[in-house]
Design a protein around this motif. Structure first.
Motif, PDB file in Angstrom:
ATOM      1  N   LEU A  93       7.417   0.411  18.459  1.00  0.00           N
ATOM      2  CA  LEU A  93       8.662   1.032  17.918  1.00  0.00           C
ATOM      3  C   LEU A  93       8.505   2.444  17.216  1.00  0.00           C
ATOM      4  O   LEU A  93       9.253   3.287  17.218  1.00  0.00           O
ATOM      5  CB  LEU A  93       9.138   0.243  16.724  1.00  0.00           C
ATOM      6  N   CYS A  94       7.263   2.749  16.786  1.00  0.00           N
ATOM      7  CA  CYS A  94       6.803   3.966  16.173  1.00  0.00           C
ATOM      8  C   CYS A  94       6.771   5.035  17.240  1.00  0.00           C
ATOM      9  O   CYS A  94       6.620   6.100  16.989  1.00  0.00           O
ATOM     10  CB  CYS A  94       5.434   3.927  15.267  1.00  0.00           C
ATOM     11  N   PHE A  95       6.736   4.536  18.630  1.00  0.00           N
ATOM     12  CA  PHE A  95       6.384   5.647  19.665  1.00  0.00           C
ATOM     13  C   PHE A  95       7.768   5.307  20.582  1.00  0.00           C
ATOM     14  O   PHE A  95       7.869   5.516  21.735  1.00  0.00           O
ATOM     15  CB  PHE A  95       5.176   5.184  20.281  1.00  0.00           C
ATOM     16  N   SER A  96       8.976   5.122  20.132  1.00  0.00           N
ATOM     17  CA  SER A  96       9.969   4.990  20.639  1.00  0.00           C
ATOM     18  C   SER A  96      11.188   5.680  20.050  1.00  0.00           C
ATOM     19  O   SER A  96      11.088   6.417  19.004  1.00  0.00           O
ATOM     20  CB  SER A  96      10.450   3.649  20.986  1.00  0.00           C
ATOM     21  N   GLU A  97      12.670   5.668  20.814  1.00  0.00           N
ATOM     22  CA  GLU A  97      13.843   6.320  19.912  1.00  0.00           C
ATOM     23  C   GLU A  97      14.548   5.109  19.240  1.00  0.00           C
ATOM     24  O   GLU A  97      15.350   5.552  18.591  1.00  0.00           O
ATOM     25  CB  GLU A  97      14.597   6.682  21.141  1.00  0.00           C
ATOM     26  N   ALA A  98      13.910   3.864  19.376  1.00  0.00           N
ATOM     27  CA  ALA A  98      14.562   2.823  18.441  1.00  0.00           C
ATOM     28  C   ALA A  98      14.811   3.189  16.999  1.00  0.00           C
ATOM     29  O   ALA A  98      13.759   3.580  16.489  1.00  0.00           O
ATOM     30  CB  ALA A  98      13.813   1.549  18.862  1.00  0.00           C
ATOM     31  N   LYS A  99      15.836   2.494  16.438  1.00  0.00           N
ATOM     32  CA  LYS A  99      16.069   2.669  15.064  1.00  0.00           C
ATOM     33  C   LYS A  99      15.284   1.546  14.500  1.00  0.00           C
ATOM     34  O   LYS A  99      15.739   0.211  14.958  1.00  0.00           O
ATOM     35  CB  LYS A  99      17.429   2.735  14.731  1.00  0.00           C
ATOM     36  N   PHE A 100      14.245   1.671  13.561  1.00  0.00           N
ATOM     37  CA  PHE A 100      13.539   0.646  12.861  1.00  0.00           C
ATOM     38  C   PHE A 100      13.124   0.725  11.366  1.00  0.00           C
ATOM     39  O   PHE A 100      12.972   1.949  10.974  1.00  0.00           O
ATOM     40  CB  PHE A 100      12.528   0.171  13.942  1.00  0.00           C
ATOM     41  N   PHE A 101      12.787  -0.538  11.070  1.00  0.00           N
ATOM     42  CA  PHE A 101      12.087  -0.637   9.497  1.00  0.00           C
ATOM     43  C   PHE A 101      11.020  -1.550   9.815  1.00  0.00           C
ATOM     44  O   PHE A 101      11.053  -2.718  10.012  1.00  0.00           O
ATOM     45  CB  PHE A 101      13.322  -1.070   8.483  1.00  0.00           C
ATOM     46  N   LEU A 102       9.993  -1.150   9.664  1.00  0.00           N
ATOM     47  CA  LEU A 102       8.738  -1.804   9.956  1.00  0.00           C
ATOM     48  C   LEU A 102       8.002  -2.233   8.571  1.00  0.00           C
ATOM     49  O   LEU A 102       7.740  -1.149   7.797  1.00  0.00           O
ATOM     50  CB  LEU A 102       7.711  -1.061  10.817  1.00  0.00           C
ATOM     51  N   PHE A 103       8.142  -3.594   8.001  1.00  0.00           N
ATOM     52  CA  PHE A 103       7.515  -4.237   7.031  1.00  0.00           C
ATOM     53  C   PHE A 103       6.171  -4.687   7.046  1.00  0.00           C
ATOM     54  O   PHE A 103       5.721  -4.742   7.977  1.00  0.00           O
ATOM     55  CB  PHE A 103       8.533  -5.146   6.480  1.00  0.00           C
ATOM     56  N   ASP A 104       5.427  -5.195   6.073  1.00  0.00           N
ATOM     57  CA  ASP A 104       4.647  -6.070   5.700  1.00  0.00           C
ATOM     58  C   ASP A 104       3.132  -5.366   6.191  1.00  0.00           C
ATOM     59  O   ASP A 104       2.101  -6.194   6.548  1.00  0.00           O
ATOM     60  CB  ASP A 104       4.573  -7.308   6.464  1.00  0.00           C
ATOM     61  N   LEU A 105       3.053  -4.095   6.166  1.00  0.00           N
ATOM     62  CA  LEU A 105       1.823  -3.478   6.587  1.00  0.00           C
ATOM     63  C   LEU A 105       0.607  -3.707   5.610  1.00  0.00           C
ATOM     64  O   LEU A 105      -0.492  -3.830   6.240  1.00  0.00           O
ATOM     65  CB  LEU A 105       1.968  -2.001   6.844  1.00  0.00           C
ATOM     66  N   LEU A 106       0.974  -3.910   4.455  1.00  0.00           N
ATOM     67  CA  LEU A 106      -0.103  -4.523   3.210  1.00  0.00           C
ATOM     68  C   LEU A 106       0.044  -6.098   3.091  1.00  0.00           C
ATOM     69  O   LEU A 106      -0.917  -6.371   2.179  1.00  0.00           O
ATOM     70  CB  LEU A 106       0.089  -3.669   2.333  1.00  0.00           C
ATOM     71  N   ARG A 107       0.711  -6.818   3.785  1.00  0.00           N
ATOM     72  CA  ARG A 107       0.973  -8.065   3.552  1.00  0.00           C
ATOM     73  C   ARG A 107      -0.485  -8.888   3.367  1.00  0.00           C
ATOM     74  O   ARG A 107      -1.217  -8.881   4.312  1.00  0.00           O
ATOM     75  CB  ARG A 107       2.053  -8.545   4.385  1.00  0.00           C
ATOM     76  N   GLY A 108      -0.783  -9.671   2.316  1.00  0.00           N
ATOM     77  CA  GLY A 108      -1.884 -10.314   2.412  1.00  0.00           C
ATOM     78  C   GLY A 108      -2.927  -9.731   1.861  1.00  0.00           C
ATOM     79  O   GLY A 108      -4.125 -10.366   1.784  1.00  0.00           O
ATOM     80  N   GLY A 109      -3.044  -8.229   1.978  1.00  0.00           N
ATOM     81  CA  GLY A 109      -4.144  -7.572   1.529  1.00  0.00           C
ATOM     82  C   GLY A 109      -5.212  -7.651   2.779  1.00  0.00           C
ATOM     83  O   GLY A 109      -6.435  -6.961   2.502  1.00  0.00           O
ATOM     84  N   HIS A 110      -4.882  -7.948   4.142  1.00  0.00           N
ATOM     85  CA  HIS A 110      -5.844  -7.901   5.033  1.00  0.00           C
ATOM     86  C   HIS A 110      -6.151  -6.668   5.532  1.00  0.00           C
ATOM     87  O   HIS A 110      -7.386  -6.135   5.496  1.00  0.00           O
ATOM     88  CB  HIS A 110      -5.273  -8.672   6.189  1.00  0.00           C
ATOM     89  N   PHE A 111      -5.303  -5.815   5.780  1.00  0.00           N
ATOM     90  CA  PHE A 111      -5.526  -4.494   5.897  1.00  0.00           C
ATOM     91  C   PHE A 111      -5.196  -3.631   4.750  1.00  0.00           C
ATOM     92  O   PHE A 111      -3.973  -3.598   4.050  1.00  0.00           O
ATOM     93  CB  PHE A 111      -4.469  -3.967   6.937  1.00  0.00           C
ATOM     94  N   LYS A 112      -5.967  -2.835   4.173  1.00  0.00           N
ATOM     95  CA  LYS A 112      -6.028  -2.143   2.981  1.00  0.00           C
ATOM     96  C   LYS A 112      -5.484  -0.736   3.117  1.00  0.00           C
ATOM     97  O   LYS A 112      -5.397  -0.305   4.133  1.00  0.00           O
ATOM     98  CB  LYS A 112      -7.287  -2.048   2.056  1.00  0.00           C
ATOM     99  N   GLU A 113      -5.088  -0.181   1.819  1.00  0.00           N
ATOM    100  CA  GLU A 113      -4.490   1.124   1.963  1.00  0.00           C
ATOM    101  C   GLU A 113      -5.374   2.045   2.665  1.00  0.00           C
ATOM    102  O   GLU A 113      -5.025   3.030   3.590  1.00  0.00           O
ATOM    103  CB  GLU A 113      -4.293   1.821   0.399  1.00  0.00           C
TER     104      GLU A 113
END
Length: 211
Positions: free
Chosen positions: A146-166
């Motif tokens: 979605l980040c590489f498209s014209e779609a309108k979006f809201f992408l959540f949970d990038l940090l969810r659970g602490g698996h992928f850190k800041e």
């Protein structure tokens, strides 16, 4: 056997190849005029979606996998949001996790409209998402398109659970947590919060101001 071993990639080469595909590597290209909004459904897939969804609709894309389960969403919270959107007059379509589709099928425990082919057909997925009024997605591999498209979006949970850190996301994206890809426009955003009914609703209410 020797030839096969010579073709095997070592850890250093693997890590180097991964670096090539980090969005952080795209920033210089973007500054030089590269267009990264390239993903969309084919003409055929788009036509198929329009045959079934002729009115404005909203898409919910959920993550539910047996791998890194700490990253899974609370499906009941998303169903609550689904009911809220329906009450606002929207047609709402759910795209389940491909693994859940072929596995436990947790998403079937809720009485919502599901478009299962989009879980495993990326062409139909992109046609569906690009035609939507809004997309709400939990962080997973296909949702990153979605980040590489014209779609309108809201992408959540990038940090969810602490698996992928800041630190991972800052290296991967090339900008600090809390910011956005520079090529994204109105109602195209990384949401640096875990999804819940309240956070989903909050972003929806912001978005409707731009309808």
């Amino acid at each position: 056997l020797d030839e096969i071993e010579s073709l095997a990639i070592n850890k250093k080469e693997l890590l180097a190849s991964m670096e090539l595909y980090r969005p952080s590597r795209f920033m210089k290209l973007y500054e030089n005029g590269a267009n990264f909004k390239i993903f969309k459904g084919s003409e055929h897939a788009t036509k198929q979606i329009k045959m079934g969804l002729q009115n404005d609709y909203v898409v919910l894309t959920i993550r539910y996998s047996k791998y890194f389960t700490e990253r899974n969403i609370d499906i009941s919270e998303w169903f609550k949001f689904y009911e809220y959107l329906v009450a606002q007059g929207h047609i709402v379509v759910v795209v389940p996790d491909q693994e859940d589709y072929f596995g436990a099928r947790e998403y079937t425990k809720f009485p919502w409209i599901v478009f299962e082919p989009a879980a495993f057909d990326v062409d139909l997925r992109m046609a569906l998402c690009c035609g939507a009024k809004l997309n709400f997605a939990s962080s997973n591999g296909p949702s990153s398109l979605l980040c590489f498209s014209e779609a309108k979006f809201f992408l959540f949970d990038l940090l969810r659970g602490g698996h992928f850190k800041e630190s991972f996301w800052e290296r991967h994206n090339g900008f600090p947590v809390g910011e956005n890809y520079p090529w994204l426009g109105q109602n195209q955003r990384l949401v640096w919060e875990d999804s819940s009914f309240e956070t989903l609703k909050k972003e929806y209410l912001k978005a409707v101001k731009n309808f």
